[in-house]
Design an enzyme around this catalytic site. Structure first.
Site, PDB file in Angstrom:
ATOM      1  N   SER A 111     -29.950  37.957  -2.929  1.00 56.17           N
ATOM      2  CA  SER A 111     -29.258  36.667  -2.945  1.00 56.17           C
ATOM      3  C   SER A 111     -29.891  35.729  -1.901  1.00 56.17           C
ATOM      4  CB  SER A 111     -27.751  36.883  -2.726  1.00 56.17           C
ATOM      5  OG  SER A 111     -27.011  35.747  -3.099  1.00 56.17           O
ATOM      6  N   ASP A 251     -25.196  37.918 -13.943  1.00 53.69           N
ATOM      7  CA  ASP A 251     -25.435  37.474 -12.569  1.00 53.69           C
ATOM      8  C   ASP A 251     -25.127  35.992 -12.396  1.00 53.69           C
ATOM      9  OD1 ASP A 251     -26.485  37.298  -9.945  1.00 53.69           O
ATOM     10  OD2 ASP A 251     -28.169  38.606 -10.460  1.00 53.69           O
ATOM     11  N   HIS A 278     -24.107  40.341  -9.979  1.00 55.13           N
ATOM     12  CA  HIS A 278     -24.881  39.958  -8.793  1.00 55.13           C
ATOM     13  C   HIS A 278     -25.239  41.151  -7.909  1.00 55.13           C
ATOM     14  CE1 HIS A 278     -26.438  36.841  -6.224  1.00 55.13           C
ATOM     15  NE2 HIS A 278     -25.610  37.098  -5.215  1.00 55.13           N
TER      16      HIS A 278
END
Length: 301
Positions: A111, A251, A278
């Protein structure tokens, strides 16, 4: 058969502050270590703890809490301008030097950590040998557009509820929290219940949201922080090392948000894990570890 990897924790001085780190495995066994950069900005290493499983292959895995978070020094009084991309790049470089691995290492960023890893890689550090960008956007404006699109597609009145409370800056309202939770359970982590290490990171952000609120904003999809205009797309061609891009089918880092990593980094490979959002490292743990391990093995021979 591999023995249980040894674990060593410590602190690295970073200016006047301390960065906590943990090494799982043996840094001196000749295999290039993997450094894991967590997301947020403002999360902790806990939710990406699963990547330590890669140490079972004989490759040491290094986790750390970025400044302002987790077991590293907290700075709730620091002004917004203190929290910059360059700050976290300097911290990463300091840690690599402290551990004596600056001449040879692999880097995985998840991320925000993937954004940070890409920022690190475009500078072409001589020791970086392989890069994994997991569940990351290459442009925050695109990330926000995609988050709003995903929100509008959620069932019921979720999007309308979020808009209503965002208009009043009322992010602590129970209705807003409940609507946010629907988004998180669709596009952040689809396991039910969430693993304890994921809960631990969310609890840590709630306890000290300084970095997250400053650089990101109050939620994953309401980005009003200092990173809101960030992009790396025009610099990705500078990355020279083997690169794996990972995203999940559900995601919040959608194909549109992540695709520039695969199209603009020369030779990059992109894999979408079909049962994940995610956090494929917990949602499809064994497959994710296998994919990352085999990529690193191929890339560092």
């Amino acid at each position: 058969m591999h023995q249980t990897p040894k674990v060593q924790e410590g602190y690295c001085a970073f200016g006047e502050h301390q960065t906590w780190y943990r090494v799982t495995g043996d840094l001196s066994n000749g295999a290039l270590p993997l450094v894991v950069a967590h997301g947020g900005p403002g999360c902790t290493h806990d939710y990406v703890d699963a990547y330590k499983a890669i140490a079972a292959t004989g490759r040491a895995v290094i986790h750390y809490d970025q400044l302002g978070n987790g077991r590293s020094t907290h700075l709730p009084e620091a002004p917004a301008e203190f929290w910059t991309v360059d700050l976290f790049l300097d911290e990463l470089d300091t840690l690599l030097t402290h551990l004596g691995i600056a001449d040879g290492y692999c880097l995985l960023g998840q991320s925000w950590g993937g954004m940070l890893a890409a920022e690190h890689a475009v500078r072409r550090p001589k020791g970086l040998k392989a890069l994994v960008i997991a569940n990351s956007p290459s442009s925050f404006p695109t990330w926000v557009e995609e988050a709003l699109r995903l929100r509008r597609a959620l069932p019921g009145e979720v999007h309308e509820t979020l808009l209503k409370h965002e208009a009043k800056d009322d992010f602590d309202h129970p209705e807003y929290q409940a609507a946010s939770d629907v988004f998180y359970r669709n596009h952040v982590c689809r396991l039910d219940p969430w693993p304890p290490e994921v809960v631990a990171t969310f609890d840590a952000v709630a306890a000290d949201p300084t970095v997250y609120h400053t650089m990101n904003g109050p939620t994953e999809f309401h980005v009003i922080g200092t990173l809101k205009d960030w992009t790396i797309e025009d610099r990705l061609h500078r990355i020279e090392v083997p690169t794996l891009v990972l995203t999940g089918r559900f995601d919040e880092a959608t194909p549109r948000a992540a695709e520039a990593y695969s199209t603009r980094i020369p030779g990059a490979q992109w894999l979408i894990l079909g049962q994940s959002s995610h956090m494929p490292h917990v949602e499809e743990h064994e497959l994710c570890m296998q994919v990352v391990s085999s990529f690193l093995d191929r890339s560092t021979k």
